[in-house]
Design an enzyme around this catalytic site. Structure first.
Site, PDB file in Angstrom:
ATOM      1  CE1 TYR A   1       8.100   2.270   4.554  1.00 48.71           C
ATOM      2  CE2 TYR A   1       8.892   2.585   2.308  1.00 48.71           C
ATOM      3  CZ  TYR A   1       8.877   2.947   3.639  1.00 48.71           C
ATOM      4  OH  TYR A   1       9.643   3.991   4.055  1.00 48.71           O
TER       5      TYR A   1
ATOM      6  CE1 TYR B   1       7.218   7.278   5.810  1.00 45.77           C
ATOM      7  CE2 TYR B   1       5.582   8.362   4.465  1.00 45.77           C
ATOM      8  CZ  TYR B   1       6.791   7.725   4.578  1.00 45.77           C
ATOM      9  OH  TYR B   1       7.558   7.523   3.466  1.00 45.77           O
ATOM     10  NE  ARG B   2       5.820   4.206   1.675  1.00 47.19           N
ATOM     11  CZ  ARG B   2       6.675   4.594   0.750  1.00 47.19           C
ATOM     12  NH1 ARG B   2       7.491   5.601   1.012  1.00 47.19           N
ATOM     13  NH2 ARG B   2       6.718   4.011  -0.424  1.00 47.19           N
TER      14      ARG B   2
HETATM   15  C1  LIG Z   1      16.738   1.200  -0.360  1.00 49.12           C
HETATM   16  C2  LIG Z   1      15.373   1.770  -0.496  1.00 49.12           C
HETATM   17  C3  LIG Z   1      15.190   3.137  -0.496  1.00 49.12           C
HETATM   18  C4  LIG Z   1      13.907   3.665  -0.624  1.00 49.12           C
HETATM   19  N1  LIG Z   1      13.764   5.030  -0.637  1.00 49.12           N
HETATM   20  C5  LIG Z   1      12.530   5.575  -0.754  1.00 49.12           C
HETATM   21  C6  LIG Z   1      12.365   6.989  -0.760  1.00 49.12           C
HETATM   22  O1  LIG Z   1      13.309   7.773  -0.719  1.00 49.12           O
HETATM   23  N2  LIG Z   1      11.103   7.469  -0.832  1.00 49.12           N
HETATM   24  C7  LIG Z   1      10.019   6.649  -0.931  1.00 49.12           C
HETATM   25  O2  LIG Z   1       8.892   7.142  -1.015  1.00 49.12           O
HETATM   26  N3  LIG Z   1      10.165   5.316  -0.960  1.00 49.12           N
HETATM   27  C8  LIG Z   1      11.373   4.746  -0.872  1.00 49.12           C
HETATM   28  N4  LIG Z   1      11.515   3.381  -0.903  1.00 49.12           N
HETATM   29  C9  LIG Z   1      10.309   2.543  -0.951  1.00 49.12           C
HETATM   30  C10 LIG Z   1       9.850   2.078  -2.360  1.00 49.12           C
HETATM   31  O3  LIG Z   1      10.861   1.389  -3.022  1.00 49.12           O
HETATM   32  C11 LIG Z   1       9.343   3.201  -3.248  1.00 49.12           C
HETATM   33  O4  LIG Z   1       8.419   3.999  -2.577  1.00 49.12           O
HETATM   34  C12 LIG Z   1       8.685   2.689  -4.536  1.00 49.12           C
HETATM   35  O5  LIG Z   1       8.492   3.786  -5.422  1.00 49.12           O
HETATM   36  C13 LIG Z   1       7.308   2.041  -4.299  1.00 49.12           C
HETATM   37  O6  LIG Z   1       7.041   1.135  -5.302  1.00 49.12           O
HETATM   38  P1  LIG Z   1       6.031   1.430  -6.524  1.00 49.12           P
HETATM   39  O7  LIG Z   1       6.210   2.836  -6.955  1.00 49.12           O
HETATM   40  O8  LIG Z   1       6.255   0.344  -7.520  1.00 49.12           O
HETATM   41  O9  LIG Z   1       4.590   1.309  -5.849  1.00 49.12           O
HETATM   42  P2  LIG Z   1       3.645   0.023  -5.838  1.00 49.12           P
HETATM   43  O10 LIG Z   1       4.338  -1.092  -5.157  1.00 49.12           O
HETATM   44  O11 LIG Z   1       3.084  -0.212  -7.179  1.00 49.12           O
HETATM   45  O12 LIG Z   1       2.461   0.631  -4.950  1.00 49.12           O
HETATM   46  C14 LIG Z   1       2.564   0.836  -3.563  1.00 49.12           C
HETATM   47  C15 LIG Z   1       1.234   0.445  -2.930  1.00 49.12           C
HETATM   48  O13 LIG Z   1       0.223   1.383  -3.336  1.00 49.12           O
HETATM   49  C16 LIG Z   1      -1.009   0.721  -3.638  1.00 49.12           C
HETATM   50  N5  LIG Z   1      -1.299   0.947  -5.071  1.00 49.12           N
HETATM   51  C17 LIG Z   1      -0.386   0.962  -6.060  1.00 49.12           C
HETATM   52  N6  LIG Z   1      -0.957   1.265  -7.213  1.00 49.12           N
HETATM   53  C18 LIG Z   1      -2.258   1.432  -6.979  1.00 49.12           C
HETATM   54  C19 LIG Z   1      -3.347   1.802  -7.815  1.00 49.12           C
HETATM   55  N7  LIG Z   1      -3.167   2.056  -9.106  1.00 49.12           N
HETATM   56  N8  LIG Z   1      -4.574   1.907  -7.259  1.00 49.12           N
HETATM   57  C20 LIG Z   1      -4.746   1.682  -5.926  1.00 49.12           C
HETATM   58  N9  LIG Z   1      -3.747   1.337  -5.087  1.00 49.12           N
HETATM   59  C21 LIG Z   1      -2.495   1.224  -5.606  1.00 49.12           C
HETATM   60  C22 LIG Z   1      -0.783  -0.752  -3.318  1.00 49.12           C
HETATM   61  O14 LIG Z   1      -1.269  -1.026  -2.025  1.00 49.12           O
HETATM   62  C23 LIG Z   1       0.722  -0.921  -3.379  1.00 49.12           C
HETATM   63  O15 LIG Z   1       1.186  -1.935  -2.525  1.00 49.12           O
HETATM   64  C24 LIG Z   1      12.779   2.798  -0.757  1.00 49.12           C
HETATM   65  C25 LIG Z   1      12.982   1.418  -0.757  1.00 49.12           C
HETATM   66  C26 LIG Z   1      14.258   0.908  -0.616  1.00 49.12           C
HETATM   67  C27 LIG Z   1      14.425  -0.576  -0.599  1.00 49.12           C
END
Ligand SMILES: Cc1cc2nc3c(=O)[nH]c(=O)nc-3n(C[C@H](O)[C@H](O)[C@H](O)COP(=O)(O)OP(=O)(O)OC[C@H]3O[C@@H](n4cnc5c(N)ncnc54)[C@H](O)[C@@H]3O)c2cc1C
Length: 494
Positions: A29, A438-439
């Site tokens: 994403y 949705y995303r």
């Molecule tokens: C192979 C693969 C499989 C995946 N499978 C899944 C899955 O099963 N389920 C799923 O949900 N995702 C999945 N993902 C997507 C992603 O990797 C995860 O959702 C991951 O947990 C998101 O990164 P993060 O937790 O570091 O969020 P971040 O990158 O830190 O945050 C996501 C977004 O939220 C906002 N944000 C973050 N923190 C804050 C804050 N404190 N205040 C305000 N806004 C904020 C920002 O806009 C940011 O870009 C997958 C990705 C890959 C490549």
């Protein structure tokens, strides 16, 4: 939190747009990339305190930099009897994932991560700090008990939004179950998907099963040239052709794995009930006995054949609340990458009604996409806690820069793809509807948001009226979720 407030004040003074990330691992994403070029990234990964894990009341309160691995380790080291619900890869954070409406694998009440939150602390664009739910009651011990508090609940504005910087967030945790059971059901014909989904909706919404994991035994025919030929023709195989290939090869059309969490005896009773339900509703349905695991499972048990997640009849780490990074290998192979490594991945996940008919219709839409643009990889349906079917498309690019162009076209095509529809809010009176993702990665968020156009974009106008009122300098993540502050509105992509 005080430092975040200080940064917000400086950003306001100089009108510097910020883009907040928690751990910044939002790959598929857009990773940590902002919607607007020139934003300063506000990286909160060093705010990594686990403030509380409560095994009597089943919740955790964490800061944004806490990863799924951190939280899992904390719970294991203290032998606390609670489970986290994590996404496929454990690299991210409960806060970042939930704020992007991420999803996981266990029971309905926990796997929609934003819905499973219980209270937030938020730094607003004017530097004030707000607490949602019971957290607004000074000194209340009930912050994580009731997320709505009293009066309008603004928490939805912080999920996929740009109305604040979340500095603390609570999450409901599943009590550690005594046992886990996984069994498989298959049905013989293509159209059996319709009663199958109906039965699964019943089991799921009654709280009897965790996430159903779908697949098709017809994958065994991938090497069969005749089958490949009918798959490749426009519209794909007819139902009769599909069923003939299945019958000739003694295969069933669909299978689903059912996951049960709880005491062993109730799991097995629920499995018996599920088998009876399918036998009554789908002639020829077969049941395959699976495995029962006493919890906690050992590391050795988790190492068994679990890198191919769906469907597997083997334990899959997130189904046990265990964060991992194994599915990179699986995806790399699936992408056909010559060195086995995944090189690009962007999720396209339209929400469709939870009906077999709709799933089959969307399968045809995707199946008909020009090869080169949408490469057929994976169809997967997930049940979201809010009761919608969630239809997955994962698209891969490769290292060549030119590959980004087909990827981009595929996304536009997928998002703007039209079909006759009477879905409320999309098209009028049987007009043409877009798919509602949705995303989405920032680069496509405007396209996606523009599809949510009911009432001549009433939702967007509401969001942006609020945005201009609470963030007049447009400093917080401009453009996130398709919400642009007046100052930067000219950057909207559609
Ligand atoms: C192979 C693969 C499989 C995946 N499978 C899944 C899955 O099963 N389920 C799923 O949900 N995702 C999945 N993902 C997507 C992603 O990797 C995860 O959702 C991951 O947990 C998101 O990164 P993060 O937790 O570091 O969020 P971040 O990158 O830190 O945050 C996501 C977004 O939220 C906002 N944000 C973050 N923190 C804050 C804050 N404190 N205040 C305000 N806004 C904020 C920002 O806009 C940011 O870009 C997958 C990705 C890959 C490549």
């Amino acid at each position: 939190m005080e430092q975040v407030q200080g940064i917000v004040r400086i950003a306001n003074r100089y009108k510097i747009p910020l883009f907040t990330i928690s751990t910044g691992k939002n790959f598929a994403y857009g990773g940590p990339s902002p919607n607007l070029r020139g934003c300063v990234t506000l990286d909160l990964k060093r705010m990594n305190r686990i403030l509380e894990v409560n095994e009597d009341r089943n919740f955790a309160l964490v800061e944004p930099g806490v990863t799924y691995f951190d939280l899992y380790r904390y719970i294991q080291e203290r032998d606390l009897k609670v489970w986290i619900d994590c996404p496929d890869p454990g690299w991210g954070s409960p806060v970042g994932n939930a704020l992007d409406h991420g999803v996981g694998y266990t029971m309905q009440a926990f796997r929609d991560h934003f819905s499973a939150h219980c209270g937030m602390e938020v730094v607003l664009a004017n530097g004030e700090v707000l607490r949602t739910g019971m957290g607004a009651l000074p000194g209340a011990g009930s912050w994580q008990e009731y997320k709505h508090g009293f009066g309008p609940d603004p928490s939805g504005l912080f999920g996929q939004g740009n109305f604040g910087i979340v500095t603390k967030m609570g999450f409901r945790l599943m009590p550690q179950p005594e046992a886990y059971y996984i069994g498989k059901i298959s049905v013989p014909k293509r159209l059996d998907l319709i009663p199958m989904v109906k039965a699964l909706n019943y089991l799921s919404d009654s709280g009897l099963i965790g996430e159903p994991l779908f697949g098709t035994p017809m994958n065994a025919l991938r090497g069969n040239a005749d089958f490949r030929a009918v798959l490749a023709k426009p519209g794909g195989p007819t139902d009769t052709e599909f069923d003939r290939f299945a019958a000739d090869n003694n295969l069933h059309a669909w299978e689903v794995e059912l996951q049960f969490y709880g005491p062993e005896r109730t799991n097995l009773a629920n499995w018996e009930y599920a088998k009876d339900l399918f036998r009554q509703r789908v002639p020829g349905a077969r049941a395959y006995e699976g495995k029962s695991f006493r919890i906690p499972v050992s590391r050795e048990q988790l190492l068994v054949k679990n890198e191919m997640p769906y469907p597997s009849s083997a334990p899959y780490d997130p189904a046990f609340g265990v964060p991992n990074l194994k599915n990179w290998r699986y995806l790399g192979r699936a992408a056909g990458s010559p060195d086995g490594k995944l090189t690009g991945d962007a999720g396209f996940y339209p929400i469709i009604p939870r009906q077999g008919q709709e799933i089959l219709k969307f399968q045809r839409i995707f199946g008909d996409a020009p090869p080169g643009h949408l490469s057929a990889h994976e169809y997967r349906r997930r049940n979201r806690a809010d009761g919608r079917a969630h239809y997955t498309r994962v698209i891969f690019s490769n290292r060549l820069p030119d590959a980004r162009i087909p990827l981009h076209l595929a996304f536009r095509q997928g998002t703007q793809r039209t079909r006759p529809s009477r879905i409320a809010g999309h098209g009028r009176g049987g007009g043409r509807a877009r798919l509602g993702d949705y995303r989405s990665p920032p680069v496509y968020q405007d396209i996606v948001a523009s599809a949510y156009s009911f009432g001549e974009h009433a939702l967007r106008r509401f969001h942006e009226t609020l945005k201009d009122a609470v963030d007049p300098n447009g400093i917080l993540s401009p453009g996130r979720g398709g919400v642009w502050p007046a100052l930067h509105r000219k950057h909207r992509r559609v």
